[in-house]
Design a protein around this motif. Structure first.
Motif, PDB file in Angstrom:
ATOM      1  N   LYS A   1       0.746  -1.330  -0.301  1.00  0.00           N
ATOM      2  CA  LYS A   1      -0.266  -0.211   0.412  1.00  0.00           C
ATOM      3  C   LYS A   1       0.809   0.868  -0.143  1.00  0.00           C
ATOM      4  O   LYS A   1       0.527   2.177  -0.999  1.00  0.00           O
ATOM      5  N   ALA A   2       1.908   1.478   0.402  1.00  0.00           N
ATOM      6  CA  ALA A   2       3.344   2.189   0.907  1.00  0.00           C
ATOM      7  C   ALA A   2       3.493   2.643  -0.508  1.00  0.00           C
ATOM      8  O   ALA A   2       3.981   3.454  -0.677  1.00  0.00           O
ATOM      9  N   ALA A   3       3.973   1.534  -1.155  1.00  0.00           N
ATOM     10  CA  ALA A   3       4.533   1.605  -2.299  1.00  0.00           C
ATOM     11  C   ALA A   3       4.029   2.444  -2.988  1.00  0.00           C
ATOM     12  O   ALA A   3       4.413   2.779  -3.978  1.00  0.00           O
ATOM     13  N   LYS A   4       2.608   1.837  -3.452  1.00  0.00           N
ATOM     14  CA  LYS A   4       1.358   2.351  -4.380  1.00  0.00           C
ATOM     15  C   LYS A   4       1.118   4.211  -4.044  1.00  0.00           C
ATOM     16  O   LYS A   4       0.999   4.237  -5.166  1.00  0.00           O
ATOM     17  N   SER A   5       1.497   4.405  -3.069  1.00  0.00           N
ATOM     18  CA  SER A   5       1.356   5.897  -2.786  1.00  0.00           C
ATOM     19  C   SER A   5       2.365   5.977  -2.842  1.00  0.00           C
ATOM     20  O   SER A   5       2.898   7.908  -2.906  1.00  0.00           O
ATOM     21  N   ALA A   6       4.238   5.976  -2.995  1.00  0.00           N
ATOM     22  CA  ALA A   6       5.552   6.721  -3.095  1.00  0.00           C
ATOM     23  C   ALA A   6       5.842   7.106  -4.040  1.00  0.00           C
ATOM     24  O   ALA A   6       4.921   7.069  -5.041  1.00  0.00           O
ATOM     25  N   PRO A   7       6.281   8.674  -3.857  1.00  0.00           N
ATOM     26  CA  PRO A   7       7.117   9.116  -5.320  1.00  0.00           C
ATOM     27  C   PRO A   7       7.619   8.031  -5.819  1.00  0.00           C
ATOM     28  O   PRO A   7       8.348   7.155  -5.645  1.00  0.00           O
ATOM     29  N   ALA A   8       7.553   8.811  -7.058  1.00  0.00           N
ATOM     30  CA  ALA A   8       8.413   7.630  -7.918  1.00  0.00           C
ATOM     31  C   ALA A   8      10.087   8.084  -8.036  1.00  0.00           C
ATOM     32  O   ALA A   8      10.396   8.440  -7.314  1.00  0.00           O
ATOM     33  N   GLY A   9      10.359   6.673  -8.299  1.00  0.00           N
ATOM     34  CA  GLY A   9      11.610   6.650  -7.726  1.00  0.00           C
ATOM     35  C   GLY A   9      12.201   5.369  -6.667  1.00  0.00           C
ATOM     36  O   GLY A   9      13.572   5.621  -6.623  1.00  0.00           O
ATOM     37  N   SER A  10      10.628   5.544  -5.722  1.00  0.00           N
ATOM     38  CA  SER A  10      11.193   4.942  -4.499  1.00  0.00           C
ATOM     39  C   SER A  10      10.715   3.492  -4.993  1.00  0.00           C
ATOM     40  O   SER A  10      11.350   2.231  -3.986  1.00  0.00           O
ATOM     41  N   ASP A  11      10.985   2.852  -6.098  1.00  0.00           N
ATOM     42  CA  ASP A  11      11.222   1.318  -6.155  1.00  0.00           C
ATOM     43  C   ASP A  11      12.518   0.537  -5.772  1.00  0.00           C
ATOM     44  O   ASP A  11      11.917  -0.529  -5.643  1.00  0.00           O
ATOM     45  N   VAL A  12      12.874   1.004  -5.636  1.00  0.00           N
ATOM     46  CA  VAL A  12      14.661   0.514  -5.398  1.00  0.00           C
ATOM     47  C   VAL A  12      14.093   0.146  -4.100  1.00  0.00           C
ATOM     48  O   VAL A  12      14.414  -0.416  -3.708  1.00  0.00           O
ATOM     49  N   ALA A  13      14.266   1.495  -3.546  1.00  0.00           N
ATOM     50  CA  ALA A  13      13.687   1.275  -1.699  1.00  0.00           C
ATOM     51  C   ALA A  13      12.845  -0.136  -1.775  1.00  0.00           C
ATOM     52  O   ALA A  13      13.164  -0.645  -0.709  1.00  0.00           O
ATOM     53  N   VAL A  14      11.452   0.345  -2.080  1.00  0.00           N
ATOM     54  CA  VAL A  14      10.601  -0.824  -1.437  1.00  0.00           C
ATOM     55  C   VAL A  14      11.085  -2.090  -2.230  1.00  0.00           C
ATOM     56  O   VAL A  14      11.253  -3.411  -1.334  1.00  0.00           O
ATOM     57  N   ALA A  15      11.723  -2.577  -2.955  1.00  0.00           N
ATOM     58  CA  ALA A  15      12.286  -3.423  -3.280  1.00  0.00           C
ATOM     59  C   ALA A  15      13.408  -3.973  -2.326  1.00  0.00           C
ATOM     60  O   ALA A  15      13.483  -5.333  -1.873  1.00  0.00           O
ATOM     61  N   ALA A  16      14.317  -2.712  -2.053  1.00  0.00           N
ATOM     62  CA  ALA A  16      14.608  -3.553  -0.895  1.00  0.00           C
ATOM     63  C   ALA A  16      14.811  -3.813   0.426  1.00  0.00           C
ATOM     64  O   ALA A  16      14.901  -4.969   0.916  1.00  0.00           O
ATOM     65  N   VAL A  17      13.636  -3.140   1.325  1.00  0.00           N
ATOM     66  CA  VAL A  17      12.598  -4.051   1.591  1.00  0.00           C
ATOM     67  C   VAL A  17      12.451  -5.160   2.041  1.00  0.00           C
ATOM     68  O   VAL A  17      11.437  -6.011   2.468  1.00  0.00           O
ATOM     69  N   LYS A  18      11.175  -5.168   1.271  1.00  0.00           N
ATOM     70  CA  LYS A  18      10.603  -6.279   0.472  1.00  0.00           C
ATOM     71  C   LYS A  18      11.916  -7.676   0.562  1.00  0.00           C
ATOM     72  O   LYS A  18      11.795  -8.637   1.437  1.00  0.00           O
ATOM     73  N   SER A  19      12.894  -7.148  -0.186  1.00  0.00           N
ATOM     74  CA  SER A  19      13.966  -7.819  -0.133  1.00  0.00           C
ATOM     75  C   SER A  19      14.781  -8.688   1.163  1.00  0.00           C
ATOM     76  O   SER A  19      15.160  -9.904   1.704  1.00  0.00           O
ATOM     77  N   ALA A  20      14.534  -7.249   2.368  1.00  0.00           N
ATOM     78  CA  ALA A  20      15.429  -7.846   3.202  1.00  0.00           C
ATOM     79  C   ALA A  20      13.863  -8.697   4.523  1.00  0.00           C
ATOM     80  O   ALA A  20      14.463  -9.381   5.451  1.00  0.00           O
ATOM     81  N   ILE A  21      13.263  -8.432   3.950  1.00  0.00           N
ATOM     82  CA  ILE A  21      11.903  -9.379   4.506  1.00  0.00           C
ATOM     83  C   ILE A  21      12.022 -10.585   4.459  1.00  0.00           C
ATOM     84  O   ILE A  21      12.024 -11.432   4.917  1.00  0.00           O
ATOM     85  N   ALA A  22      11.911 -10.977   2.633  1.00  0.00           N
ATOM     86  CA  ALA A  22      12.089 -11.883   3.033  1.00  0.00           C
ATOM     87  C   ALA A  22      13.277 -13.012   3.155  1.00  0.00           C
ATOM     88  O   ALA A  22      13.599 -14.132   3.947  1.00  0.00           O
ATOM     89  N   ALA A  23      14.591 -12.407   3.053  1.00  0.00           N
ATOM     90  CA  ALA A  23      15.866 -12.954   4.110  1.00  0.00           C
ATOM     91  C   ALA A  23      15.209 -13.197   5.504  1.00  0.00           C
ATOM     92  O   ALA A  23      15.894 -14.101   5.684  1.00  0.00           O
ATOM     93  N   ALA A  24      14.329 -12.131   5.870  1.00  0.00           N
ATOM     94  CA  ALA A  24      14.169 -11.946   7.247  1.00  0.00           C
ATOM     95  C   ALA A  24      13.651 -13.541   7.935  1.00  0.00           C
ATOM     96  O   ALA A  24      13.863 -14.436   8.406  1.00  0.00           O
ATOM     97  N   ASN A  25      12.862 -13.460   7.225  1.00  0.00           N
ATOM     98  CA  ASN A  25      11.241 -15.072   7.423  1.00  0.00           C
ATOM     99  C   ASN A  25      12.325 -15.972   6.728  1.00  0.00           C
ATOM    100  O   ASN A  25      11.576 -17.228   6.983  1.00  0.00           O
ATOM    101  N   SER A  26      13.356 -16.022   5.491  1.00  0.00           N
ATOM    102  CA  SER A  26      13.918 -17.626   5.662  1.00  0.00           C
ATOM    103  C   SER A  26      15.168 -18.075   6.823  1.00  0.00           C
ATOM    104  O   SER A  26      14.445 -18.664   6.433  1.00  0.00           O
ATOM    105  N   ALA A  27      15.148 -16.377   7.277  1.00  0.00           N
ATOM    106  CA  ALA A  27      15.959 -16.907   8.355  1.00  0.00           C
ATOM    107  C   ALA A  27      15.548 -17.739   9.386  1.00  0.00           C
ATOM    108  O   ALA A  27      15.929 -18.770  10.281  1.00  0.00           O
ATOM    109  N   TYR A  28      13.922 -17.338   9.736  1.00  0.00           N
ATOM    110  CA  TYR A  28      13.527 -17.888  10.709  1.00  0.00           C
ATOM    111  C   TYR A  28      12.759 -18.462  10.846  1.00  0.00           C
ATOM    112  O   TYR A  28      12.924 -19.755  10.836  1.00  0.00           O
ATOM    113  N   ASP A  29      12.210 -19.592   9.043  1.00  0.00           N
ATOM    114  CA  ASP A  29      11.970 -20.760   8.241  1.00  0.00           C
ATOM    115  C   ASP A  29      12.975 -21.461   8.999  1.00  0.00           C
ATOM    116  O   ASP A  29      13.094 -22.977   9.493  1.00  0.00           O
TER     117      ASP A  29
END
Length: 189
Positions: free
Chosen positions: A118-146
């Motif tokens: 939801k935040a990514a949809k309303s984020a300013p242009a060019g913030s795609d990289v930051a959103v992708a980095a956060v999603k990647s960090a979340i995926a890594a944290a979930n993988s580590a937790y698993d």
């Protein structure tokens, strides 16, 4: 990203339900332990009285030794059974709590991912990289937790197997040591 009063109420309700489930699990476990302890105490008292009567009825030293030897094995077997029961209760309680925690983590991840989208949809242009980095960090944290969760389950399974092997070895050792004096006292007679 705005939070509505309905979302806050729903989150609070879910948290209260989780706390109630944890409390009920803890109380059920405590009740099972208390019942086990009371039943064990009653059985120990009854066995002690019966053993004392049998020992007092012994006519000579050899009969006394034979009685002591024969009474030792059931005591050890009952102690092992008690320990096994306590371990099972603790293991089942831990499993229930783990399932609850896993469900909470999964729900938190789902909520966070939805909020991030939801935040990514309303984020300013060019913030795609930051959103992708956060999603990647979340995926890594979930993988580590698993990975940690799977490793913890494997450790628990190994510990359970070791407890079963140790209790079996203890019962066999006591059986063997109880049989040895009985045979040697018969030879002496």
């Amino acid at each position: 990203m705005t939070t509505t009063p309905e979302q806050i109420v729903a989150a609070n309700k879910a948290n209260i339900e989780t706390l109630l489930t944890l409390a009920n699990t803890a109380f059920a476990s405590a009740e099972r332990i208390a019942a086990l302890n009371l039943n064990t105490a009653r059985a120990v008292l009854e066995d002690s009285v019966a053993s004392a009567k049998a020992l007092l009825a012994a006519k000579d030293v050899q009969e006394l030794i034979a009685l002591q030897t024969s009474l030792a094995q059931p005591v050890v077997e009952k102690a092992v059974a008690y320990s096994r029961s306590v371990y099972e209760i603790a293991s089942q309680t831990q499993e229930e709590v783990s399932k609850l925690v896993e469900a909470q983590v999964a729900e938190a991840n789902k909520s966070f991912a939805a909020a991030l989208d939801k935040a990514a949809k309303s984020a300013p242009a060019g913030s795609d990289v930051a959103v992708a980095a956060v999603k990647s960090a979340i995926a890594a944290a979930n993988s580590a937790y698993d990975s940690v969760t799977k490793a913890a389950k494997q450790v628990a399974e190994i510990a359970e197997a070791n407890v079963a092997a140790a209790t079996s070895a203890t019962v066999k050792a006591v059986s063997a040591s109880a049989a040895a004096p009985a045979k040697s006292s018969k030879k002496a007679a």
